[in-house]
Design an enzyme around this catalytic site. Sequence first.
Site, PDB file in Angstrom:
ATOM      1  N   GLU A 248      87.354  68.379  34.084  1.00 31.22           N
ATOM      2  CA  GLU A 248      86.695  68.557  32.775  1.00 31.22           C
ATOM      3  C   GLU A 248      85.935  67.265  32.527  1.00 31.22           C
ATOM      4  O   GLU A 248      86.527  66.209  32.324  1.00 31.22           O
ATOM      5  CB  GLU A 248      87.750  68.826  31.701  1.00 31.22           C
ATOM      6  CG  GLU A 248      87.164  69.484  30.463  1.00 31.22           C
ATOM      7  CD  GLU A 248      86.724  68.480  29.417  1.00 31.22           C
ATOM      8  OE1 GLU A 248      85.509  68.188  29.357  1.00 31.22           O
ATOM      9  OE2 GLU A 248      87.581  67.984  28.677  1.00 31.22           O
ATOM     10  N   CYS A 282      83.869  64.720  24.181  1.00 34.93           N
ATOM     11  CA  CYS A 282      82.934  65.354  25.125  1.00 34.93           C
ATOM     12  C   CYS A 282      82.243  66.559  24.487  1.00 34.93           C
ATOM     13  O   CYS A 282      81.218  67.022  24.975  1.00 34.93           O
ATOM     14  CB  CYS A 282      83.670  65.753  26.395  1.00 34.93           C
ATOM     15  SG  CYS A 282      85.137  66.733  26.069  1.00 34.93           S
ATOM     16  N   GLU A 386      74.693  61.136  29.035  1.00 35.53           N
ATOM     17  CA  GLU A 386      75.772  61.112  28.040  1.00 35.53           C
ATOM     18  C   GLU A 386      75.964  59.691  27.502  1.00 35.53           C
ATOM     19  O   GLU A 386      76.257  58.772  28.259  1.00 35.53           O
ATOM     20  CB  GLU A 386      77.076  61.602  28.686  1.00 35.53           C
ATOM     21  CG  GLU A 386      78.196  61.729  27.679  1.00 35.53           C
ATOM     22  CD  GLU A 386      79.500  62.242  28.281  1.00 35.53           C
ATOM     23  OE1 GLU A 386      79.889  61.774  29.361  1.00 35.53           O
ATOM     24  OE2 GLU A 386      80.130  63.117  27.651  1.00 35.53           O
TER      25      GLU A 386
HETATM   26  O1  TXE Z   1      86.027  57.165  32.120  1.00 37.88           O
HETATM   27  P1  TXE Z   1      86.676  57.487  33.515  1.00 37.88           P
HETATM   28  P2  TXE Z   1      85.352  55.840  31.614  1.00 37.88           P
HETATM   29  C1  TXE Z   1      82.508  59.794  29.956  1.00 37.88           C
HETATM   30  C2  TXE Z   1      81.735  58.986  28.940  1.00 37.88           C
HETATM   31  C3  TXE Z   1      82.088  57.600  29.300  1.00 37.88           C
HETATM   32  C4  TXE Z   1      82.111  57.693  30.805  1.00 37.88           C
HETATM   33  C5  TXE Z   1      82.900  56.645  31.498  1.00 37.88           C
HETATM   34  O2  TXE Z   1      80.364  59.186  29.127  1.00 37.88           O
HETATM   35  O3  TXE Z   1      81.137  56.664  28.854  1.00 37.88           O
HETATM   36  O4  TXE Z   1      82.707  58.936  31.051  1.00 37.88           O
HETATM   37  O5  TXE Z   1      84.120  56.462  30.845  1.00 37.88           O
HETATM   38  C6  TXE Z   1      90.749  57.323  35.585  1.00 37.88           C
HETATM   39  N1  TXE Z   1      90.512  57.839  40.682  1.00 37.88           N
HETATM   40  N2  TXE Z   1      83.796  60.257  29.479  1.00 37.88           N
HETATM   41  O6  TXE Z   1      84.844  54.989  32.721  1.00 37.88           O
HETATM   42  O7  TXE Z   1      86.474  56.357  34.468  1.00 37.88           O
HETATM   43  C7  TXE Z   1      90.784  56.317  34.456  1.00 37.88           C
HETATM   44  O8  TXE Z   1      91.754  55.317  34.710  1.00 37.88           O
HETATM   45  C8  TXE Z   1      91.364  58.383  39.807  1.00 37.88           C
HETATM   46  C9  TXE Z   1      83.859  61.641  29.121  1.00 37.88           C
HETATM   47  O9  TXE Z   1      86.269  55.203  30.681  1.00 37.88           O
HETATM   48  O10 TXE Z   1      86.225  58.813  33.910  1.00 37.88           O
HETATM   49  C10 TXE Z   1      91.109  57.221  33.282  1.00 37.88           C
HETATM   50  O11 TXE Z   1      92.504  57.512  33.278  1.00 37.88           O
HETATM   51  N3  TXE Z   1      91.298  58.152  38.491  1.00 37.88           N
HETATM   52  C11 TXE Z   1      85.230  62.100  28.947  1.00 37.88           C
HETATM   53  C12 TXE Z   1      90.325  58.496  33.610  1.00 37.88           C
HETATM   54  O12 TXE Z   1      90.074  58.430  35.017  1.00 37.88           O
HETATM   55  C13 TXE Z   1      90.340  57.329  38.034  1.00 37.88           C
HETATM   56  C14 TXE Z   1      86.243  61.182  28.424  1.00 37.88           C
HETATM   57  C15 TXE Z   1      88.996  58.628  32.886  1.00 37.88           C
HETATM   58  O13 TXE Z   1      88.221  57.480  33.132  1.00 37.88           O
HETATM   59  C16 TXE Z   1      89.412  56.735  38.910  1.00 37.88           C
HETATM   60  C17 TXE Z   1      86.070  59.823  28.878  1.00 37.88           C
HETATM   61  C18 TXE Z   1      89.530  57.020  40.286  1.00 37.88           C
HETATM   62  N4  TXE Z   1      88.691  56.501  41.190  1.00 37.88           N
HETATM   63  C19 TXE Z   1      84.857  59.413  29.335  1.00 37.88           C
HETATM   64  N5  TXE Z   1      88.562  55.984  38.170  1.00 37.88           N
HETATM   65  C20 TXE Z   1      85.468  63.516  28.541  1.00 37.88           C
HETATM   66  N6  TXE Z   1      85.080  64.463  29.375  1.00 37.88           N
HETATM   67  O14 TXE Z   1      86.056  63.785  27.519  1.00 37.88           O
HETATM   68  C21 TXE Z   1      88.938  56.103  36.881  1.00 37.88           C
HETATM   69  N7  TXE Z   1      90.015  56.910  36.794  1.00 37.88           N
END
Ligand code: TXE
Length: 483
Positions: A248, A282, A386
């Site tokens: 998601e 989101c 986004e």
């Molecule tokens: O999220 P990440 P980030 C979008 C929003 C935001 C951007 C980046 O645009 O600015 O994503 O946000 C884990 N393997 N959304 O960098 O990295 C991480 O530790 C496994 C939309 O903060 O996607 C956290 O637990 N896991 C969104 C989770 O992934 C990994 C909500 C989300 O972090 C990983 C948040 C890896 N290689 C951000 N790298 C929505 N859809 O609601 C990171 N994580």
Amino acid sequence: MIRIQNFIGGEFCAPVGGAYIVSVNPTTEDAYLEIPRSQSADVDLAAKAAAKAFPAWSARKIEDRAEILDRIAFGIEARRDELANAESADQGKSVSIAMSLDIPRAAHNFRFFAGAARHEVSVSAPLDSNTMSYVRREPIGVAGLISPWNLPLYLLTWKIAPAIVYGNTCIAKPSELTSHTAFILCEIMRDAGVPPGVVNLVFGLGAEAGQALVEHRDVPLISFTGGTVTGRKIAQAVAPQLKKLSLELGGKNPTIVFKDADLKKHMKMIVRSSFLNQGEICLCGSRIYVERGQDPTFYNAFVQEFVRETRALIVGDPTDRKTFMGPLVSRDHREKVQSYVELAQSEGLKLLCGGKIPASQPRGFFFEPTVFSVEAQHAARIQHEEVFGPVVTIAPFDSTDEVVAHANSTRYGLAASIWTESLTSAHATAARLHAGTVWINTWMARDLRMPFGGVKESGLGREGQLDSVQFFTEPKTICLRYD
Ligand code: TXE
């Protein structure tokens, strides 16, 4: 400073390497929480504990498991104030939103899936007079659950509840930016009678603990909510092992306002859909399209009223019950949002309000709710990427064909909202949008029985009542001849 610990095999424990990460309160900028900086060794311990718990847990009666989920829901409600304050201190959301939205919805996730599992029936079919088939839905094993920072407890529980009620055990890794309520949830689950090893929490960085969880050989399915860039990395990492995967991801959701929309009734909700939780949801609408046509009266009135309502939003201390918007989650994230505001200005969009750090809030990662207007700049990056913050654009449209083309022009396809009094416009437009969810004259109303997820780069797969059973179990067809 509060120090939290991993929760593995029913015990709270320090990370194997002994290292911790400091988490900052985005309102005060003070370091206030230390979380384990877990590595693959910690994930491995959790995987062993989860695998050990699986045979007994998956063999339990559904009714037993559902009862434990109900007890977790009561446990969350009993600690609602504590959870809401922790969520606000960790993420920046206002306590009143955490109290009315995040925490009750987290409890509801457990109660909902307890009910769904109790009512689950399986398919059977006769082939002829003495042959019949039936389907057994079997749990898969150890589920890997990775959740983001924007709705920390709500999105974590949306994964844990279906994973365990259908008989899996799990390892969850919350975002390193917002781990506090997940830690409190461990106590609630232990007190509710979740057996050791059924739910394990491993805290730490995405590139370390998250990546180790995704790649672990004994974790056959991954449910992830987060950014599209991370989602793509996870899809690549799990591909060689052919794991079951649900993603998601992000959104760039259009809000479509036709001339016959009842703005007296809906304007406040349209503003809320743009800025709730600082725009860090989101599902927030970030591109507003308003019908203009030959006579611009409606369009002009919408812009004026929307900007007036936006300026009236209370931005400030999230512990004050009157506050609508707190700070953004982190300094880095505010810098990202700010860079998009500068980019939009350099691409020729007109700033209607906001666009800077509020003078009244020099401390904390605050940012003003910001509105741009778009005339011809539909190719501007802010119309396609986004931002995930309190920044929206308003653009005019003249025909349904035109607005549908704009709405579908991004790589995302998570959600959309349509505002009109015409049933025909509403349904005809909804049918043409590339989105997993379309709201008509409402926003973020969530019926958990419905499929939830996105199309295009907003994700893969769906979760929801029937979809979550399908994701968290595997069907086995058994065919029997009995003459
Ligand atoms: O999220 P990440 P980030 C979008 C929003 C935001 C951007 C980046 O645009 O600015 O994503 O946000 C884990 N393997 N959304 O960098 O990295 C991480 O530790 C496994 C939309 O903060 O996607 C956290 O637990 N896991 C969104 C989770 O992934 C990994 C909500 C989300 O972090 C990983 C948040 C890896 N290689 C951000 N790298 C929505 N859809 O609601 C990171 N994580």
